[in-house]
Scaffold this active site. Structure first.
Site, PDB file in Angstrom:
ATOM      1  N   ASP A 129       1.077   8.175   2.478  1.00 42.54           N
ATOM      2  CA  ASP A 129       1.144   6.910   1.587  1.00 42.54           C
ATOM      3  C   ASP A 129      -0.011   6.612   0.786  1.00 42.54           C
ATOM      4  O   ASP A 129      -0.811   5.988   1.713  1.00 42.54           O
ATOM      5  CB  ASP A 129       1.926   5.657   2.508  1.00 42.54           C
ATOM      6  CG  ASP A 129       2.370   4.528   1.594  1.00 42.54           C
ATOM      7  OD1 ASP A 129       2.198   4.282   0.477  1.00 42.54           O
ATOM      8  OD2 ASP A 129       3.293   4.056   2.180  1.00 42.54           O
ATOM      9  N   HIS A 162       4.879   7.198   0.333  1.00 42.82           N
ATOM     10  CA  HIS A 162       5.611   5.977   0.028  1.00 42.82           C
ATOM     11  C   HIS A 162       7.122   6.234  -0.415  1.00 42.82           C
ATOM     12  O   HIS A 162       7.276   7.137  -0.935  1.00 42.82           O
ATOM     13  CB  HIS A 162       4.803   5.449  -0.844  1.00 42.82           C
ATOM     14  CG  HIS A 162       5.092   3.707  -1.064  1.00 42.82           C
ATOM     15  ND1 HIS A 162       4.831   2.932  -0.094  1.00 42.82           N
ATOM     16  CD2 HIS A 162       5.583   3.230  -1.966  1.00 42.82           C
ATOM     17  CE1 HIS A 162       5.144   1.535  -0.529  1.00 42.82           C
ATOM     18  NE2 HIS A 162       5.638   1.713  -1.606  1.00 42.82           N
ATOM     19  N   CYS A 218       8.687  -1.597   1.497  1.00 39.19           N
ATOM     20  CA  CYS A 218       7.698  -1.597   0.428  1.00 39.19           C
ATOM     21  C   CYS A 218       7.563  -3.252   0.664  1.00 39.19           C
ATOM     22  O   CYS A 218       6.884  -3.536   1.688  1.00 39.19           O
ATOM     23  CB  CYS A 218       8.320  -1.261  -0.780  1.00 39.19           C
ATOM     24  SG  CYS A 218       6.959  -1.330  -2.389  1.00 39.19           S
TER      25      CYS A 218
END
Length: 334
Positions: free
Chosen positions: A253, A284, A191
């Site tokens: 994602d 994600h 991330c």
């Protein structure tokens, strides 16, 4: 200091096979003796015994956890806490290992990040996990709830990009200064941490970076003012001729759409950065094993962890010396 037990393998080179087997089996447990008796039997069936036999002995490795508070020049000396997860092999006090900087999500060093770092350390790497938001609060993990998510996202665009880069530099500096690190460094993260691992690749000391679902790279919106220069630096050549890069994205994602992934890939390829670009069937945060909001894929995580360790083993797990590019073209053959 916390430790957990894992197994690591140590190779012993035996010149006198039969003497070793005879002496060793007399000292081992029944199950071990059974294994070595079988090995002995297999050796006797060979037409010609090798001059040496390589035998793998399991020995105990401990995982030690500690932290270092390192002053930050860009934050008036306010320290950044860097958590360090290290392998420790009993009776080998001078053992040295490669180092990995592991950058966290917007929630700082949480349980999932610490466990991820521990898995890397268990493979024989010293892992440093910096607390990214030391400018705003302490090193404690931010909750995965709505308030914690809002807070982490707010900090992400209030912090200067230069301060993120300093955190990376301080983490690498710390690793190379540790007596149990051999100075060969890689980086990883997820991330926000994926983007920070991407930027860590600008440091020539970082020999490889594996970036999981790196956010804001395609949109250049990291940091204060939401105006980072990550892809601009790649385009300028700042990553060319340095370490190896791996970009891993989930095709579902929503944080990094297809157009964004295509832009990242094209920019890296145009700059001739040695990069493996993986797009998998996932959303994600698919490697987060806690509070993943139904997105954790344990099987895929295990597979990609193995891929990452191959990269680390090849780039920092052994010293190959300087790369020499002879300019040889790949032959077109079937």
């Amino acid at each position: 200091m916390h430790a957990q037990r894992i197994l690591v393998h140590e190779t012993m080179i035996i010149d006198d096979v039969y003497s070793f087997l005879r002496d060793f089996t007399s000292k081992r447990s029944k199950s071990d003796r059974h294994y070595l008796d079988l090995l002995h039997t297999l050796n006797r069936t060979w037409v010609k015994l090798p001059a040496r036999l390589y035998i793998i002995i399991s020995t105990t490795m401990l995982i030690a956890k500690t932290f270092h508070d390192v002053p930050s020049k860009l934050d008036n000396g306010r320290p950044i806490r860097i958590f360090v997860v290290s392998p420790v092999v009993p009776n080998y006090p001078q053992a040295k290992f490669p180092g990995v900087v592991c950058f966290s999500e917007i929630y700082q060093v949480t349980g999932p990040v610490e466990r991820f770092a521990g898995q890397i350390a268990s493979q024989g790497y010293v892992v440093a996990c910096p607390s990214s938001y030391h400018e705003f609060e302490g090193p404690e993990a931010i909750p995965y709830d709505t308030e914690g998510t809002d807070r982490g996202n707010r900090y992400k665009i209030e912090k200067d990009v230069a301060a993120y880069d300093e955190d990376a530099t301080l983490s690498v500096d710390l690793l190379v200064s540790l007596p149990n690190c051999n100075g060969r460094i890689a980086a990883t993260g997820m991330c926000l941490g994926g983007h920070l691992a991407f930027r860590a690749a600008f440091d020539p000391r970082v020999l490889s970076s594996v970036c999981f679902f790196a956010t804001d790279v395609h949109s250049a919106t990291l940091g204060k003012g939401k105006n980072d220069n990550s892809l601009a630096r790649v385009h300028k050549g700042d990553m060319t001729g340095k370490g190896e890069l791996v970009m891993i994205f989930g095709k579902q994602d929503t944080h990094v759409p297809r157009e964004g992934r295509d832009l990242i890939r094209k920019t890296l390829e145009d700059a001739e950065v040695p990069c493996s670009f993986l797009e998998v069937q996932a959303q994600h945060a698919f490697i987060r094993d806690e509070s993943s909001k139904g997105r954790w894929d344990a099987a895929l995580t295990r597979s990609l962890f193995t891929f990452m360790m191959e990269v680390f083993d090849r780039t920092i797990g052994r010293d190959l010396g300087p790369k020499v590019d002879k300019g040889e073209k790949v032959e077109h053959v079937c």
